[in-house]
Design a protein around this motif. Structure first.
Motif, mmCIF file in Angstrom:
data_model
loop_
_atom_site.group_PDB
_atom_site.id
_atom_site.type_symbol
_atom_site.label_atom_id
_atom_site.label_comp_id
_atom_site.label_asym_id
_atom_site.label_seq_id
_atom_site.Cartn_x
_atom_site.Cartn_y
_atom_site.Cartn_z
ATOM 1 N N SER A 27 0.852 -1.298 0.054
ATOM 2 C CA SER A 27 0.043 -0.252 0.062
ATOM 3 C C SER A 27 1.138 1.221 0.092
ATOM 4 O O SER A 27 0.577 2.077 -0.500
ATOM 5 C CB SER A 27 -0.770 -0.057 1.122
ATOM 6 N N MET A 28 2.127 1.182 0.691
ATOM 7 C CA MET A 28 2.898 2.293 0.737
ATOM 8 C C MET A 28 3.241 2.579 -0.649
ATOM 9 O O MET A 28 3.267 3.874 -0.993
ATOM 10 C CB MET A 28 4.059 2.205 1.535
ATOM 11 N N PHE A 29 3.732 1.635 -1.638
ATOM 12 C CA PHE A 29 4.151 2.068 -3.084
ATOM 13 C C PHE A 29 3.254 2.268 -3.819
ATOM 14 O O PHE A 29 3.445 3.110 -4.812
ATOM 15 C CB PHE A 29 4.936 0.758 -3.392
ATOM 16 N N VAL A 30 1.986 2.038 -3.435
ATOM 17 C CA VAL A 30 0.711 2.624 -4.460
ATOM 18 C C VAL A 30 0.245 3.744 -4.111
ATOM 19 O O VAL A 30 -0.223 4.613 -5.048
ATOM 20 C CB VAL A 30 -0.245 1.376 -4.424
ATOM 21 N N PHE A 31 0.202 4.028 -2.847
ATOM 22 C CA PHE A 31 -0.681 5.116 -2.292
ATOM 23 C C PHE A 31 -0.001 6.500 -1.785
ATOM 24 O O PHE A 31 -0.345 7.509 -1.396
ATOM 25 C CB PHE A 31 -1.620 4.986 -1.391
ATOM 26 N N THR A 32 1.512 6.329 -1.448
ATOM 27 C CA THR A 32 2.245 7.263 -0.844
ATOM 28 C C THR A 32 3.541 7.506 -1.611
ATOM 29 O O THR A 32 3.998 7.030 -2.659
ATOM 30 C CB THR A 32 2.751 6.750 0.451
ATOM 31 N N THR A 33 4.004 8.900 -1.140
ATOM 32 C CA THR A 33 5.471 9.318 -1.903
ATOM 33 C C THR A 33 6.324 8.596 -0.985
ATOM 34 O O THR A 33 6.436 8.699 0.242
ATOM 35 C CB THR A 33 5.482 10.799 -1.649
ATOM 36 N N MET A 34 7.351 8.030 -1.882
ATOM 37 C CA MET A 34 8.462 7.197 -1.044
ATOM 38 C C MET A 34 9.803 8.193 -1.362
ATOM 39 O O MET A 34 9.712 8.873 -2.200
ATOM 40 C CB MET A 34 8.550 5.803 -1.788
ATOM 41 N N GLY A 35 10.550 7.971 -0.288
ATOM 42 C CA GLY A 35 11.741 8.801 -0.641
ATOM 43 C C GLY A 35 12.905 8.023 -0.096
ATOM 44 O O GLY A 35 12.959 7.379 0.924
ATOM 45 N N TRP A 36 14.215 8.455 -0.464
ATOM 46 C CA TRP A 36 15.341 8.074 0.228
ATOM 47 C C TRP A 36 16.188 9.322 0.932
ATOM 48 O O TRP A 36 16.147 10.362 0.229
ATOM 49 C CB TRP A 36 16.587 7.657 -0.834
ATOM 50 N N TYR A 37 16.764 9.402 2.041
ATOM 51 C CA TYR A 37 17.277 10.209 2.445
ATOM 52 C C TYR A 37 18.606 9.831 3.126
ATOM 53 O O TYR A 37 18.871 8.798 3.453
ATOM 54 C CB TYR A 37 16.233 10.639 4.021
ATOM 55 N N HIS A 38 19.568 10.709 3.202
ATOM 56 C CA HIS A 38 21.008 10.532 3.522
ATOM 57 C C HIS A 38 21.532 11.362 4.748
ATOM 58 O O HIS A 38 21.110 12.413 4.629
ATOM 59 C CB HIS A 38 21.944 10.991 2.340
ATOM 60 N N GLN A 39 21.988 10.459 5.680
ATOM 61 C CA GLN A 39 22.489 11.256 6.970
ATOM 62 C C GLN A 39 23.915 11.021 6.975
ATOM 63 O O GLN A 39 24.311 10.046 7.363
ATOM 64 C CB GLN A 39 21.996 10.904 8.169
ATOM 65 N N ALA A 40 24.720 12.183 6.666
ATOM 66 C CA ALA A 40 26.251 12.056 6.980
ATOM 67 C C ALA A 40 26.773 11.990 8.345
ATOM 68 O O ALA A 40 25.867 12.845 9.200
ATOM 69 C CB ALA A 40 26.914 13.227 6.086
ATOM 70 N N ILE A 51 9.843 9.611 -5.179
ATOM 71 C CA ILE A 51 9.127 9.097 -6.187
ATOM 72 C C ILE A 51 7.621 9.184 -5.672
ATOM 73 O O ILE A 51 7.344 8.603 -4.591
ATOM 74 C CB ILE A 51 9.410 7.673 -6.726
ATOM 75 N N SER A 52 6.797 9.702 -6.475
ATOM 76 C CA SER A 52 5.448 9.934 -5.849
ATOM 77 C C SER A 52 4.662 8.855 -6.357
ATOM 78 O O SER A 52 5.390 7.700 -6.985
ATOM 79 C CB SER A 52 4.615 11.043 -6.579
ATOM 80 N N SER A 53 3.409 8.635 -5.918
ATOM 81 C CA SER A 53 2.682 7.242 -5.965
ATOM 82 C C SER A 53 2.258 7.226 -7.844
ATOM 83 O O SER A 53 2.183 5.966 -7.823
ATOM 84 C CB SER A 53 1.012 7.433 -5.335
ATOM 85 N N SER A 54 2.393 8.023 -8.426
ATOM 86 C CA SER A 54 2.283 8.044 -9.756
ATOM 87 C C SER A 54 3.518 7.760 -10.587
ATOM 88 O O SER A 54 3.548 7.586 -11.802
ATOM 89 C CB SER A 54 1.577 9.359 -10.220
ATOM 90 N N GLY A 55 4.574 7.914 -9.840
ATOM 91 C CA GLY A 55 6.013 7.612 -10.596
ATOM 92 C C GLY A 55 6.867 8.633 -10.955
ATOM 93 O O GLY A 55 7.744 8.466 -11.485
#
Length: 116
Positions: A27-40, A51-55
């Protein structure tokens, strides 16, 4: 408890590549915005790519041309392909799911170390 689980980090030489993965509920991949974050080390967590729900994708300036975010919905997986890695890319990488309503969900992070 809803979880996101990252993997794929490791030690790589400068100029090398890694592919990070993040697995979670479909459901997260279909309905939510997913992201990658970096902490140095010693710094705040910063957005790398989303990447948004629509890609639709978007990148931090430091990631443009080097990193690519994608998702495979049947596999419930978010990816971050990282090329031309540099020592400043060292740190912990987290994936995040951001719903339109409610609190975001974070993974536990995966360590990336780039040696010069």
């Amino acid at each position: 408890q809803v979880r996101l689980v990252e993997s794929g980090g490791g030690l790589v030489q400068a100029g090398g590549s890694l592919r990070l993965s993040c697995v979670g509920p479909r459901s997260m991949f279909v309905f939510t915005t997913m992201g990658w974050y970096h902490q140095a080390p010693g710094k705040q967590r910063e957005l790398v790519a989303v990447i948004s729900s629509s890609g639709t994708t978007d990148y931090a300036d430091s990631a443009k041309g080097r990193f690519a975010i994608s998702k495979d919905i049947p596999k419930n997986t978010l990816y971050l392909q990282m090329n031309s890695l540099q020592p400043e890319d060292t740190g912990v990488y987290y994936c995040k799911s951001s719903p339109l309503k409610g609190l975001p969900t974070w993974g536990q992070g995966t360590q990336v170390t780039v040696s010069s």
